[in-house]
Scaffold this motif. Structure first.
Motif, mmCIF file in Angstrom:
data_model
loop_
_atom_site.group_PDB
_atom_site.id
_atom_site.type_symbol
_atom_site.label_atom_id
_atom_site.label_comp_id
_atom_site.label_asym_id
_atom_site.label_seq_id
_atom_site.Cartn_x
_atom_site.Cartn_y
_atom_site.Cartn_z
ATOM 1 N N ASP A 1 -20.148 14.450 -29.608
ATOM 2 C CA ASP A 1 -19.417 15.490 -30.340
ATOM 3 C C ASP A 1 -18.408 16.185 -29.438
ATOM 4 O O ASP A 1 -17.293 16.495 -29.867
ATOM 5 C CB ASP A 1 -20.393 16.510 -30.925
ATOM 6 C CG ASP A 1 -21.330 15.877 -31.947
ATOM 7 O OD1 ASP A 1 -20.854 15.453 -33.004
ATOM 8 O OD2 ASP A 1 -22.539 15.792 -31.675
ATOM 9 N N ALA B 1 -14.307 16.147 -29.879
ATOM 10 C CA ALA B 1 -13.596 17.414 -30.069
ATOM 11 C C ALA B 1 -12.490 17.585 -29.034
ATOM 12 O O ALA B 1 -11.392 18.054 -29.364
ATOM 13 C CB ALA B 1 -14.584 18.576 -29.993
ATOM 14 N N ARG C 1 -9.560 15.480 -30.057
ATOM 15 C CA ARG C 1 -8.820 15.986 -31.214
ATOM 16 C C ARG C 1 -7.934 17.178 -30.855
ATOM 17 O O ARG C 1 -6.767 17.237 -31.267
ATOM 18 C CB ARG C 1 -9.794 16.350 -32.336
ATOM 19 C CG ARG C 1 -10.350 15.137 -33.073
ATOM 20 C CD ARG C 1 -11.122 15.556 -34.316
ATOM 21 N NE ARG C 1 -12.411 16.138 -33.998
ATOM 22 C CZ ARG C 1 -13.564 15.465 -33.969
ATOM 23 N NH1 ARG C 1 -13.569 14.164 -34.207
ATOM 24 N NH2 ARG C 1 -14.695 16.080 -33.692
ATOM 25 N N VAL C 2 -8.463 18.123 -30.104
ATOM 26 C CA VAL C 2 -7.634 19.296 -29.783
ATOM 27 C C VAL C 2 -6.545 18.939 -28.772
ATOM 28 O O VAL C 2 -5.454 19.514 -28.797
ATOM 29 C CB VAL C 2 -8.489 20.485 -29.279
ATOM 30 C CG1 VAL C 2 -9.474 20.924 -30.341
ATOM 31 C CG2 VAL C 2 -9.196 20.158 -27.976
ATOM 32 N N THR D 1 -16.090 26.911 -28.627
ATOM 33 C CA THR D 1 -14.798 26.718 -29.279
ATOM 34 C C THR D 1 -13.843 26.069 -28.287
ATOM 35 O O THR D 1 -13.624 26.592 -27.189
ATOM 36 C CB THR D 1 -14.207 28.049 -29.764
ATOM 37 O OG1 THR D 1 -15.127 28.674 -30.652
ATOM 38 C CG2 THR D 1 -12.878 27.815 -30.483
ATOM 39 N N SER E 1 -9.946 24.704 -27.608
ATOM 40 C CA SER E 1 -8.606 24.935 -28.128
ATOM 41 C C SER E 1 -7.562 24.446 -27.152
ATOM 42 O O SER E 1 -7.803 24.327 -25.945
ATOM 43 C CB SER E 1 -8.395 26.428 -28.423
ATOM 44 O OG SER E 1 -8.553 27.198 -27.241
ATOM 45 N N ALA F 1 -4.277 23.961 -31.678
ATOM 46 C CA ALA F 1 -5.421 23.259 -32.274
ATOM 47 C C ALA F 1 -6.710 23.857 -31.724
ATOM 48 O O ALA F 1 -6.762 24.243 -30.547
ATOM 49 C CB ALA F 1 -5.351 21.766 -31.971
ATOM 50 N N HIS F 2 -7.716 23.948 -32.562
ATOM 51 C CA HIS F 2 -9.025 24.413 -32.077
ATOM 52 C C HIS F 2 -10.127 23.799 -32.926
ATOM 53 O O HIS F 2 -9.905 23.388 -34.067
ATOM 54 C CB HIS F 2 -9.122 25.946 -32.071
ATOM 55 C CG HIS F 2 -9.082 26.567 -33.436
ATOM 56 N ND1 HIS F 2 -10.212 26.770 -34.197
ATOM 57 C CD2 HIS F 2 -8.051 27.029 -34.168
ATOM 58 C CE1 HIS F 2 -9.879 27.328 -35.328
ATOM 59 N NE2 HIS F 2 -8.572 27.494 -35.357
ATOM 60 N N GLU F 3 -11.317 23.737 -32.346
ATOM 61 C CA GLU F 3 -12.476 23.184 -33.048
ATOM 62 C C GLU F 3 -13.727 23.872 -32.528
ATOM 63 O O GLU F 3 -13.848 24.142 -31.320
ATOM 64 C CB GLU F 3 -12.573 21.680 -32.840
ATOM 65 C CG GLU F 3 -13.733 21.028 -33.603
ATOM 66 C CD GLU F 3 -13.650 19.508 -33.657
ATOM 67 O OE1 GLU F 3 -14.670 18.879 -33.986
ATOM 68 O OE2 GLU F 3 -12.564 18.954 -33.372
ATOM 69 N N GLU F 4 -14.655 24.144 -33.430
ATOM 70 C CA GLU F 4 -15.914 24.792 -33.068
ATOM 71 C C GLU F 4 -17.067 23.803 -33.104
ATOM 72 O O GLU F 4 -17.155 22.960 -34.004
ATOM 73 C CB GLU F 4 -16.225 25.945 -34.023
ATOM 74 C CG GLU F 4 -15.344 27.151 -33.850
ATOM 75 C CD GLU F 4 -15.794 28.317 -34.724
ATOM 76 O OE1 GLU F 4 -16.700 28.115 -35.576
ATOM 77 O OE2 GLU F 4 -15.246 29.417 -34.568
ATOM 78 N N LEU F 5 -17.953 23.931 -32.119
ATOM 79 C CA LEU F 5 -19.232 23.216 -32.108
ATOM 80 C C LEU F 5 -20.328 24.268 -32.102
ATOM 81 O O LEU F 5 -20.315 25.183 -31.271
ATOM 82 C CB LEU F 5 -19.330 22.315 -30.873
ATOM 83 C CG LEU F 5 -18.270 21.213 -30.739
ATOM 84 C CD1 LEU F 5 -18.454 20.463 -29.416
ATOM 85 C CD2 LEU F 5 -18.330 20.244 -31.910
ATOM 86 N N ASP F 6 -21.306 24.140 -33.009
ATOM 87 C CA ASP F 6 -22.308 25.197 -33.163
ATOM 88 C C ASP F 6 -23.659 24.780 -32.608
ATOM 89 O O ASP F 6 -23.773 23.806 -31.864
ATOM 90 C CB ASP F 6 -22.403 25.619 -34.631
ATOM 91 C CG ASP F 6 -22.793 24.450 -35.549
ATOM 92 O OD1 ASP F 6 -23.331 23.448 -35.035
ATOM 93 O OD2 ASP F 6 -22.568 24.556 -36.770
#
Length: 374
Positions: A268, A272, A275-276, A297, A299, A308-313
């Motif tokens: 993951d 991510a 992608r960012v 997060t 970015s 661009a940004h993406e979160e992983l929880d």
């Protein structure tokens, strides 16, 4: 000289050989491969005066002898011939071209004198030990990405191999760094390796050796001195000069007290980052990591393209320290996470300090990554 050889055998040998032959024609003979036929064996030799590679394959013929021909040209010819065919070589032991015939195909290649072909002598190699090919492959694969390409820091242009006696159990270590990231991988010390000197194996030697390790050999016989190293991989003998320099005291840059731990699923996280980072074509643009409780997060900002940004929880992230932000070059993050199987562990101190990276399932490898200002 007159002999025949199976095309498949010759192509495999030339695939090992031709990469060592010098492609820049500053010294023309270094672009050639030395072919020597005797007693049902064909020996192929190539060198660039820093590395020499020798391979022996089965052949049949009526006349022994030697000659040299352009390695790259011969490889291209053999590679494009059909499978399951015998190739016949004939040379009258003079300045005449080497005649090559295979089925209905025929050509001739200009030769250079055998006497001009340099002999790279390994000299006395007092240290000998065996390494499983899988072990050596792992040491190389998990460190080579960190080898420096900066020629002025020539002592970083290879992998440093040495025995570490500082712990309860001595280990054989492979280390590489370019000043921005560091990789250190270790394994049990093989019998016969306890007294070896620390040596720096050049980048080109590493690349040629790595190709050979995919050929199915079980064990690799390693012999070395302070100035030379030799690898016997199956029927191939690779000899190389070592880098004449002092590898830096790398342990000084490995952080010891980093106590902010981030654990994240490798798959993951790597996806991510990719992608960012796609927002910018600049290879050096940083990706920012912002951590809070079980939340990460990622970015990136591009002045031309946007943000661009993406979160992983908590499904993929474990983080329990105070919030922090830190930036890394995207390519450097990817190079390190490529070495990790399932879960990545980052150990942080602060946003400007070196970060320690580990594979949670592999205690024999550690990586250090320098942050970027974001």
């Amino acid at each position: 000289m007159k002999f025949k050889v199976d095309r498949t055998l010759l192509q495999r040998a030339l695939a090992h050989i031709h990469g060592v032959a010098e492609k820049r024609n500053t010294i023309p003979i270094l672009a050639n491969v030395l072919l020597s036929y005797e007693d049902e064996h064909l020996r192929l030799t190539a060198t660039d005066m820093e590395i020499a590679i020798v391979e022996e394959i089965a052949a049949s013929g009526s006349t022994s002898g030697s000659t040299t021909v352009p390695a790259a040209v011969l490889f291209e010819i053999v590679r494009k011939l059909p499978d399951n065919i015998e190739i016949e070589f004939e040379h009258p032991e003079s300045d005449a071209p080497l005649a090559i015939r295979a089925g209905r195909y025929a050509t001739s290649l200009n030769v250079l004198p055998v006497d001009d072909f340099p002999a790279m002598v390994a000299g006395d190699l007092p240290h000998h030990f065996l390494l499983p090919a899988t072990t050596l492959r792992g040491l190389i694969d998990r460190t080579k990405f960190a080898i420096s390409n900066e020629e002025t820091r020539y002592y970083l242009n290879g992998i440093y191999i040495h025995v570490d006696d500082s712990g309860a159990h001595p280990t054989l270590r492979a280390v590489a760094t370019d000043g921005h990231r560091l990789a250190r991988v270790e394994t049990d010390v093989p019998e016969g390796a306890r007294g070896i000197p620390g040596v720096i194996i050049p980048r080109k030697t590493i690349a040629e050796l790595r190709k050979l390790l995919d050929e199915g050999a079980t064990d690799v016989e390693v012999s070395l001195s302070d100035t030379r190293i030799q690898f016997q991989v199956g029927t191939v003998l690779l000899t190389s000069k070592l880098i004449d320099g002092t590898f830096p005291e790398y342990e000084r840059v490995i952080p010891k007290g980093n106590d902010r731990l981030l654990r994240v699923t490798k798959k993951d996280f790597a996806a991510a980052v990719a992608r960012v980072a796609a927002i910018s074509q600049e290879r050096s643009r940083p990706v920012k990591l912002a951590m809070s409780h079980n939340l990460l997060t990622l970015s990136a900002i591009s002045p031309d393209q946007g943000i661009a940004h993406e979160e992983l929880d908590e499904n993929t992230v474990t983080y329990g320290s105070e919030p922090m932000e830190i930036g890394f070059q995207a390519r450097y993050l990817t190079d390190i996470t490529d070495q990790i199987d399932v879960e990545v562990e980052f150990s942080f101190a602060e946003s400007s300090a070196p970060t320690l990276v580990r594979d949670t399932s592999d205690e024999n490898a550690i990586y250090v990554l320098m942050p970027m200002r974001v």
